[in-house]
Design an enzyme around this catalytic site. Structure first.
Site, PDB file in Angstrom:
ATOM      1  N   ARG A   1      32.251  51.918  43.462  1.00 52.23           N
ATOM      2  CA  ARG A   1      32.942  50.889  42.684  1.00 52.23           C
ATOM      3  C   ARG A   1      34.397  50.714  43.115  1.00 52.23           C
ATOM      4  O   ARG A   1      35.066  49.768  42.675  1.00 52.23           O
ATOM      5  CB  ARG A   1      32.902  51.240  41.189  1.00 52.23           C
ATOM      6  CG  ARG A   1      31.635  50.891  40.460  1.00 52.23           C
ATOM      7  CD  ARG A   1      31.508  49.397  40.154  1.00 52.23           C
ATOM      8  NE  ARG A   1      32.651  48.856  39.440  1.00 52.23           N
ATOM      9  CZ  ARG A   1      32.833  48.941  38.127  1.00 52.23           C
ATOM     10  NH1 ARG A   1      31.935  49.546  37.371  1.00 52.23           N
ATOM     11  NH2 ARG A   1      33.908  48.405  37.566  1.00 52.23           N
ATOM     12  N   LYS A   2      34.897  51.612  43.964  1.00 52.55           N
ATOM     13  CA  LYS A   2      36.292  51.540  44.367  1.00 52.55           C
ATOM     14  C   LYS A   2      36.461  50.570  45.546  1.00 52.55           C
ATOM     15  O   LYS A   2      35.487  50.142  46.160  1.00 52.55           O
ATOM     16  CB  LYS A   2      36.806  52.929  44.727  1.00 52.55           C
ATOM     17  CG  LYS A   2      36.602  53.974  43.630  1.00 52.55           C
ATOM     18  CD  LYS A   2      37.191  53.527  42.298  1.00 52.55           C
ATOM     19  CE  LYS A   2      37.148  54.611  41.230  1.00 52.55           C
ATOM     20  NZ  LYS A   2      35.839  54.788  40.604  1.00 52.55           N
ATOM     21  N   VAL A   3      37.713  50.260  45.885  1.00 51.60           N
ATOM     22  CA  VAL A   3      37.985  49.276  46.931  1.00 51.60           C
ATOM     23  C   VAL A   3      37.474  49.759  48.278  1.00 51.60           C
ATOM     24  O   VAL A   3      36.942  48.976  49.076  1.00 51.60           O
ATOM     25  CB  VAL A   3      39.490  48.958  46.986  1.00 51.60           C
ATOM     26  CG1 VAL A   3      39.815  48.034  48.151  1.00 51.60           C
ATOM     27  CG2 VAL A   3      39.927  48.316  45.674  1.00 51.60           C
TER      28      VAL A   3
END
Length: 379
Positions: free
Chosen positions: A184-186
């Site tokens: 879910r992180k960049v």
């Protein structure tokens, strides 16, 4: 279906992982060392240590600062539960304080009120990638002789202006910053985390602990022309990152600036399309902050029910998530005395939703989401 997020993983990442698999060395090794070096150089940190998750990073950070039983750590309840859990892992007490309603980050005034002789550290969160007020928190930590840890799980690529200079989050301002590479992180390595610090003693401790406190690493032992017997110097952990993950992470680092730029462009378009909806509060970026926009969180008008809006959007093929959770409402913390008012944290959880945002999102997709939100909130 328009999902809440999609990781950017392409042929370069697949080929990097394939090369590691075929090399025969897949656990912590040369790729991890290279990833650490490149991450440290990018954010401007003297030291970076890769681990299995941001949860592991936070746990090691607290241990490295001697947080233990009878200690208190000030932190937001309005964060993923791992933030509070890591304090508990050390036998310490999380002291939850409220957030600033405009940024959803720790309110420094509430932090100041919560400091006691038992306070060992402040564990601040850069919520959803939005930098918190580091300057005010650093001043508080210095004034009271306590440590500052940054939970930067969502903040890879975010920037903050301190003393007239723009720094990437991860350049040491407190004692330690901790990152996540969850999908879910960049940027992602599948799972994984990183600690950055300017303190060589902290770096040495966490490197030892992440690998069972083994006195001789695998790479040194396997590369030696002489037999080496290792010792185990402390109670350690299996918090290693694999070389497969690190090889992917190195390719992700190359993409980071472009991914952040794309997200910032998407947010600008969201803001243009949504800003005139009566009662809808859009996220605020302070003048001294540049978010990576890991999430795009809006606060609903009072007359609308969070669950109903989310379900109606899902029925149209648009995924959303509720506002960031509050740890004090979850079973492990419900029976503990809450010393401080957390009404802003609860309001943020109950009245906010996260809209889809990811680098591959097309303008058509974004405009579809915006039209659907407008229809829900103006009908």
């Amino acid at each position: 279906m328009i999902p809440i997020a999609i990781p950017v993983l392409e042929e370069e990442e697949a080929d990097a992982a394939r090369q590691v698999v075929l090399s025969g060395w897949v656990s912590q090794g040369p790729q991890v060392a290279a990833f650490e070096k490149e991450f440290a150089a990018l954010v401007g940190a003297p030291f970076a240590c890769a681990v299995s998750s941001c949860t592991a990073a936070l746990h090691l950070a607290l241990l490295a600062l001697d947080v233990g039983p009878d200690d208190e750590v000030i932190t937001p309840s309005h964060s993923f539960i791992a933030t509070a859990n890591c304090i508990r892992y050390c036998g310490a007490t999380p002291v939850f304080v409220d957030v600033d309603p405009t940024t959803y980050n720790l309110d420094p005034d509430r932090v100041a009120e919560a400091i006691t002789p038992r306070t060992r550290a402040i564990l601040a969160v850069h919520q959803m990638g939005m930098p918190c007020d580091l300057k005010a928190l650093i001043d508080l930590a210095d004034k009271h002789g306590i440590s500052l840890i940054e939970d930067a799980a969502c903040a890879a690529g975010s920037q903050i202006n301190i003393n007239g200079r723009w720094d990437l989050i991860g350049r040491p301002h407190g004692q330690i910053a901790c990152f996540s590479f969850h999908p879910r992180k960049v940027i992602t390595t599948g799972e994984g985390g990183m600690l950055t610090t300017s303190d060589p003693e902290i770096d040495s401790k966490v490197r030892l602990w992440r690998q069972h406190s083994m006195s001789v690493t695998d790479t040194v032992r396997h590369g030696s022309q002489q037999v080496i017997f290792e010792n185990y110097l402390d109670v350690g952990f299996n918090y290693r990152m694999t070389d497969i993950q690190a090889a992917i992470g190195r390719k992700q680092l190359v993409r980071l600036a472009d991914l952040v730029a794309r997200r910032r462009a998407l947010v600008a378009r969201y803001n243009d399309l949504l800003r005139d909806i009566e009662g809808l509060r859009l996220p605020l970026e302070m003048s001294w902050a540049r978010s990576n926009w890991q999430s795009y969180c809006v606060q609903l008008p009072d007359r609308f029910d969070q669950m109903t809006v989310m379900q109606n959007l899902l029925d149209q093929g648009i995924a959303t998530r509720r506002g960031i959770m509050c740890a004090h409402r979850e079973a492990p913390y419900q029976n503990e005395e809450q010393r401080h008012d957390l009404r802003q944290s609860e309001f943020a959880q109950d009245r906010s939703i996260l809209l889809p945002i990811y680098a591959q999102m097309t303008v058509d997709d974004l405009e579809l989401v915006a039209r659907s939100v407008r229809k829900e909130l103006t009908s």
